[in-house]
Write a protein that holds these residues in place. Structure first.
Motif, PDB file in Angstrom:
ATOM      1  N   THR A   8       0.415   0.123  -1.816  1.00 37.27           N
ATOM      2  CA  THR A   8       1.094  -0.464  -0.454  1.00 37.27           C
ATOM      3  C   THR A   8       0.371  -0.472   0.526  1.00 37.27           C
ATOM      4  OG1 THR A   8       2.377   1.210  -0.371  1.00 37.27           O
ATOM      5  CG2 THR A   8       3.456  -0.720  -1.343  1.00 37.27           C
ATOM      6  N   GLY A   9      -0.855   0.406   0.496  1.00 41.57           N
ATOM      7  CA  GLY A   9      -2.433   0.518   1.027  1.00 41.57           C
ATOM      8  C   GLY A   9      -2.974  -1.116   1.847  1.00 41.57           C
ATOM      9  N   LYS A  10      -4.093  -0.651   2.286  1.00 45.15           N
ATOM     10  CA  LYS A  10      -4.609  -0.961   3.141  1.00 45.15           C
ATOM     11  C   LYS A  10      -4.605  -2.434   2.529  1.00 45.15           C
ATOM     12  CE  LYS A  10      -7.860   1.811   3.865  1.00 45.15           C
ATOM     13  NZ  LYS A  10      -7.398   3.556   3.880  1.00 45.15           N
ATOM     14  N   MET A  11      -5.547  -3.007   1.596  1.00 44.96           N
ATOM     15  CA  MET A  11      -5.473  -3.756   0.641  1.00 44.96           C
ATOM     16  C   MET A  11      -4.654  -4.258   0.267  1.00 44.96           C
ATOM     17  SD  MET A  11      -8.980  -4.846   0.642  1.00 44.96           S
ATOM     18  CE  MET A  11      -8.984  -6.210  -1.115  1.00 44.96           C
ATOM     19  N   ARG A  31       4.195   3.499  -5.100  1.00 45.52           N
ATOM     20  CA  ARG A  31       4.730   4.693  -6.361  1.00 45.52           C
ATOM     21  C   ARG A  31       6.091   5.411  -5.155  1.00 45.52           C
ATOM     22  NH1 ARG A  31      -0.401   8.274  -7.735  1.00 45.52           N
ATOM     23  NH2 ARG A  31      -0.949   7.843  -5.419  1.00 45.52           N
ATOM     24  N   LYS A  35       6.951   2.989   1.287  1.00 47.24           N
ATOM     25  CA  LYS A  35       6.101   3.147   1.871  1.00 47.24           C
ATOM     26  C   LYS A  35       6.378   1.698   1.820  1.00 47.24           C
ATOM     27  CE  LYS A  35       2.636   6.839   1.078  1.00 47.24           C
ATOM     28  NZ  LYS A  35       1.202   7.408   0.299  1.00 47.24           N
ATOM     29  N   VAL A  71      -5.155  -0.516  -5.635  1.00 45.27           N
ATOM     30  CA  VAL A  71      -4.858   0.565  -5.595  1.00 45.27           C
ATOM     31  C   VAL A  71      -7.039   1.069  -6.247  1.00 45.27           C
ATOM     32  CG1 VAL A  71      -2.464   1.072  -7.102  1.00 45.27           C
ATOM     33  CG2 VAL A  71      -5.423   0.416  -8.489  1.00 45.27           C
ATOM     34  N   TRP A  72      -7.009   1.953  -6.237  1.00 44.15           N
ATOM     35  CA  TRP A  72      -8.304   2.864  -6.198  1.00 44.15           C
ATOM     36  C   TRP A  72      -8.847   2.201  -7.897  1.00 44.15           C
ATOM     37  CZ3 TRP A  72     -11.809   3.553  -2.523  1.00 44.15           C
ATOM     38  CH2 TRP A  72     -10.923   3.277  -1.632  1.00 44.15           C
ATOM     39  N   ILE A  79      -2.675   2.776 -14.546  1.00 45.57           N
ATOM     40  CA  ILE A  79      -1.431   1.538 -14.374  1.00 45.57           C
ATOM     41  C   ILE A  79      -0.746   0.265 -15.316  1.00 45.57           C
ATOM     42  CG2 ILE A  79      -1.054   0.143 -12.633  1.00 45.57           C
ATOM     43  CD1 ILE A  79      -1.624   1.943 -10.619  1.00 45.57           C
ATOM     44  N   ILE A  95      -9.438  -5.821  -7.916  1.00 44.68           N
ATOM     45  CA  ILE A  95      -9.908  -5.833  -6.419  1.00 44.68           C
ATOM     46  C   ILE A  95     -10.562  -5.133  -6.449  1.00 44.68           C
ATOM     47  CG2 ILE A  95      -8.092  -7.358  -5.514  1.00 44.68           C
ATOM     48  CD1 ILE A  95      -7.103  -4.567  -3.924  1.00 44.68           C
ATOM     49  N   THR A  96     -10.790  -3.660  -7.518  1.00 43.69           N
ATOM     50  CA  THR A  96     -11.668  -2.277  -6.848  1.00 43.69           C
ATOM     51  C   THR A  96     -13.027  -2.337  -6.231  1.00 43.69           C
ATOM     52  OG1 THR A  96     -11.456  -2.573  -9.389  1.00 43.69           O
ATOM     53  CG2 THR A  96      -9.781  -1.137  -8.743  1.00 43.69           C
ATOM     54  N   ASN A  97     -13.590  -1.409  -6.030  1.00 38.97           N
ATOM     55  CA  ASN A  97     -15.314  -1.445  -5.806  1.00 38.97           C
ATOM     56  C   ASN A  97     -15.128   0.160  -6.538  1.00 38.97           C
ATOM     57  OD1 ASN A  97     -15.786  -3.219  -4.943  1.00 38.97           O
ATOM     58  ND2 ASN A  97     -15.414  -3.366  -2.988  1.00 38.97           N
ATOM     59  N   ASN A 133     -12.305  -7.962  -3.608  1.00 37.41           N
ATOM     60  CA  ASN A 133     -13.481  -6.819  -3.615  1.00 37.41           C
ATOM     61  C   ASN A 133     -14.653  -6.868  -2.702  1.00 37.41           C
ATOM     62  OD1 ASN A 133     -15.204  -8.542  -5.894  1.00 37.41           O
ATOM     63  ND2 ASN A 133     -16.031  -6.565  -5.875  1.00 37.41           N
ATOM     64  N   THR A 135     -14.377  -8.527   0.444  1.00 35.86           N
ATOM     65  CA  THR A 135     -13.626  -9.052   1.642  1.00 35.86           C
ATOM     66  C   THR A 135     -12.644  -7.732   2.185  1.00 35.86           C
ATOM     67  OG1 THR A 135     -11.496  -9.555   0.333  1.00 35.86           O
ATOM     68  CG2 THR A 135     -12.641 -10.996   1.591  1.00 35.86           C
ATOM     69  N   PHE A 136     -13.311  -6.844   3.261  1.00 38.18           N
ATOM     70  CA  PHE A 136     -12.474  -5.545   4.099  1.00 38.18           C
ATOM     71  C   PHE A 136     -11.424  -5.822   4.164  1.00 38.18           C
ATOM     72  CE2 PHE A 136     -17.230  -4.523   4.886  1.00 38.18           C
ATOM     73  CZ  PHE A 136     -16.880  -3.418   3.402  1.00 38.18           C
ATOM     74  N   ALA A 137     -10.530  -5.187   3.993  1.00 38.59           N
ATOM     75  CA  ALA A 137      -8.514  -4.927   4.408  1.00 38.59           C
ATOM     76  C   ALA A 137      -8.719  -5.962   6.053  1.00 38.59           C
ATOM     77  CB  ALA A 137      -8.277  -3.471   4.402  1.00 38.59           C
TER      78      ALA A 137
HETATM   79  N1  LIG Z   1      -9.758  -1.253   1.837  1.00 42.39           N
HETATM   80  C1  LIG Z   1     -10.820  -2.259   1.994  1.00 42.39           C
HETATM   81  O1  LIG Z   1     -12.058  -2.498   3.083  1.00 42.39           O
HETATM   82  C2  LIG Z   1     -11.189  -2.920  -0.103  1.00 42.39           C
HETATM   83  C3  LIG Z   1     -11.702  -3.920   0.061  1.00 42.39           C
HETATM   84  C4  LIG Z   1     -12.105  -4.323  -1.032  1.00 42.39           C
HETATM   85  C5  LIG Z   1     -11.778  -3.320  -1.851  1.00 42.39           C
HETATM   86  N2  LIG Z   1     -11.144  -2.653  -1.771  1.00 42.39           N
HETATM   87  C6  LIG Z   1     -10.489  -2.558  -3.060  1.00 42.39           C
HETATM   88  O2  LIG Z   1      -9.035  -1.917  -3.181  1.00 42.39           O
HETATM   89  C7  LIG Z   1      -8.485  -1.598  -3.297  1.00 42.39           C
HETATM   90  C8  LIG Z   1      -7.221   0.038  -2.408  1.00 42.39           C
HETATM   91  O3  LIG Z   1      -8.017   0.172  -1.649  1.00 42.39           O
HETATM   92  P1  LIG Z   1      -7.161   0.696  -0.162  1.00 42.39           P
HETATM   93  O4  LIG Z   1      -8.471   0.536   0.947  1.00 42.39           O
HETATM   94  O5  LIG Z   1      -6.612  -0.602  -0.570  1.00 42.39           O
HETATM   95  O6  LIG Z   1      -6.545   2.377  -0.952  1.00 42.39           O
HETATM   96  P2  LIG Z   1      -5.400   3.098  -0.074  1.00 42.39           P
HETATM   97  O7  LIG Z   1      -5.117   2.292   1.935  1.00 42.39           O
HETATM   98  O8  LIG Z   1      -5.663   4.194  -0.527  1.00 42.39           O
HETATM   99  O9  LIG Z   1      -4.021   1.900  -0.888  1.00 42.39           O
HETATM  100  C9  LIG Z   1      -3.978   2.494  -2.484  1.00 42.39           C
HETATM  101  C10 LIG Z   1      -3.093   2.715  -3.631  1.00 42.39           C
HETATM  102  O10 LIG Z   1      -2.956   2.872  -4.346  1.00 42.39           O
HETATM  103  C11 LIG Z   1      -1.931   3.340  -4.933  1.00 42.39           C
HETATM  104  N3  LIG Z   1      -2.297   4.396  -5.660  1.00 42.39           N
HETATM  105  C12 LIG Z   1      -3.007   5.082  -5.822  1.00 42.39           C
HETATM  106  N4  LIG Z   1      -2.968   5.519  -6.807  1.00 42.39           N
HETATM  107  C13 LIG Z   1      -1.907   4.925  -7.815  1.00 42.39           C
HETATM  108  C14 LIG Z   1      -0.714   4.851  -9.215  1.00 42.39           C
HETATM  109  N5  LIG Z   1      -1.972   5.944  -9.734  1.00 42.39           N
HETATM  110  N6  LIG Z   1      -0.144   4.655  -8.988  1.00 42.39           N
HETATM  111  C15 LIG Z   1       0.275   3.585  -8.326  1.00 42.39           C
HETATM  112  N7  LIG Z   1       0.504   3.625  -6.973  1.00 42.39           N
HETATM  113  C16 LIG Z   1      -1.282   3.882  -7.025  1.00 42.39           C
HETATM  114  C17 LIG Z   1      -1.543   4.033  -3.273  1.00 42.39           C
HETATM  115  O11 LIG Z   1      -0.140   4.720  -3.504  1.00 42.39           O
HETATM  116  P3  LIG Z   1      -0.053   6.187  -2.239  1.00 42.39           P
HETATM  117  O12 LIG Z   1       0.113   5.382  -0.623  1.00 42.39           O
HETATM  118  O13 LIG Z   1       1.637   6.172  -2.869  1.00 42.39           O
HETATM  119  O14 LIG Z   1      -0.445   7.001  -2.672  1.00 42.39           O
HETATM  120  C18 LIG Z   1      -2.082   3.363  -2.202  1.00 42.39           C
HETATM  121  O15 LIG Z   1      -0.736   2.475  -1.932  1.00 42.39           O
HETATM  122  C19 LIG Z   1      -8.936   0.149  -4.312  1.00 42.39           C
HETATM  123  O16 LIG Z   1      -9.921  -0.100  -5.465  1.00 42.39           O
HETATM  124  C20 LIG Z   1     -10.529  -0.391  -3.149  1.00 42.39           C
HETATM  125  O17 LIG Z   1     -11.796  -0.540  -4.221  1.00 42.39           O
HETATM  126  C21 LIG Z   1     -10.898  -2.231  -0.561  1.00 42.39           C
END
Ligand SMILES: NC(=O)c1ccc[n+]([C@@H]2O[C@H](COP(=O)([O-])OP(=O)(O)OC[C@H]3O[C@@H](n4cnc5c(N)ncnc54)[C@H](OP(=O)(O)O)[C@@H]3O)[C@@H](O)[C@H]2O)c1
Length: 214
Positions: A8-11, A31, A35, A71-72, A79, A95-97, A133, A135-137
């Motif tokens: 439920t994060g940025k992506m 989780r 959120k 997720v990361w 998961i 989508i992970t990096n 992966n 494309t930024f959020a």
């Molecule tokens: N941000 C970007 O611009 C971007 C771009 C391309 C790729 N990515 C990739 O996208 C993925 C997510 O990035 P993000 O920026 O969206 O991160 P984020 O905002 O930190 O969100 C991560 C999400 O993962 C959940 N999570 C973490 N551990 C978990 C677990 N064990 N079980 C279930 N849920 C879990 C978190 O839940 P909680 O809130 O409960 O902790 C949160 O909802 C990463 O792999 C990153 O490398 C990001």
């Protein structure tokens, strides 16, 4: 089409925004129920053509044919293992990096990728694709950079699944590019890392995009 997004994060926000804009429904899995609910409420105005935003608690059965792991990388394998057989026959989008601890390299070995490692722990008939992966959020929320639709690079070994996901991408106003088999995820993850390292020097604040021009 209905898509489940785990995270439920940025992506999750960025990808869901594009799916909903394209008229596709999403189920947000968090989780923390609060959120997922908050994100669902804020995304509802983005839903077009009758698309719906639903929520589900982490671990509940997944009905949708497409699942996005937002997720990361460090959390992804466990998961996938937790959902186990539920993912059989589904398209699973990684989508992970997979950044290392200092964010200046990849945590994966050179002869593999996060997507390939995730495929190893998924059921044999789960179709794992790499996408989003690079494309930024924030750019996904906007849908474009400098007036240009984002390019979304898709790697995978199943042509039909890539075509399905390409349609979702296109419906959301983006350009889908099939980059080849799942092992191309190695290059996509390198590109993702490079894009991240360039944000500081270029001062682009994670609002830049990789684009193929011709
Ligand atoms: N941000 C970007 O611009 C971007 C771009 C391309 C790729 N990515 C990739 O996208 C993925 C997510 O990035 P993000 O920026 O969206 O991160 P984020 O905002 O930190 O969100 C991560 C999400 O993962 C959940 N999570 C973490 N551990 C978990 C677990 N064990 N079980 C279930 N849920 C879990 C978190 O839940 P909680 O809130 O409960 O902790 C949160 O909802 C990463 O792999 C990153 O490398 C990001």
């Amino acid at each position: 089409m209905n898509v489940t997004i785990i995270g439920t994060g940025k992506m999750a926000r960025g990808i869901a925004t594009r799916l909903l804009a394209g008229g596709h429904s999403v189920t947000l899995v968090g989780r923390e129920t609060s959120k997922a609910t908050e994100l669902a409420i804020s995304l509802t105005p983005a839903a077009k053509q009758g698309a719906r935003v639903l929520t589900a608690r982490f671990g509940a059965p997944i009905a949708d044919p497409i699942v996005i792991l937002a997720v990361w990388y460090s959390a992804a394998a466990s998961i996938v293992q937790q959902y186990g057989a539920q993912l059989a026959g589904k398209i699973l989008i990684d989508i992970t990096n997979p950044l290392n601890a200092t964010y200046d390299g990849l945590a994966t070995a050179p002869d593999t990728s996060a997507a390939e490692e995730i495929a190893k722990v998924a059921p044999a008939d789960t179709i794992v694709l790499k996408a989003f992966n690079t494309t930024f959020a924030g750019t996904l929320v906007a849908g474009q950079v400098a007036g240009q639709p984002l390019d979304v690079f898709i790697a995978g070994d199943d042509a039909e699944a890539k075509a399905t996901v390409s349609r979702l991408v296109t419906d959301g106003g983006l350009r889908a590019i099939d980059v080849g088999p799942l092992r191309r995820a190695r290059q996509l993850e390198g590109l993702g890392l490079l894009g991240i390292t360039l944000q500081g020097p270029l001062g682009t604040g994670f609002m830049s995009a990789w684009k193929i021009l011709s």
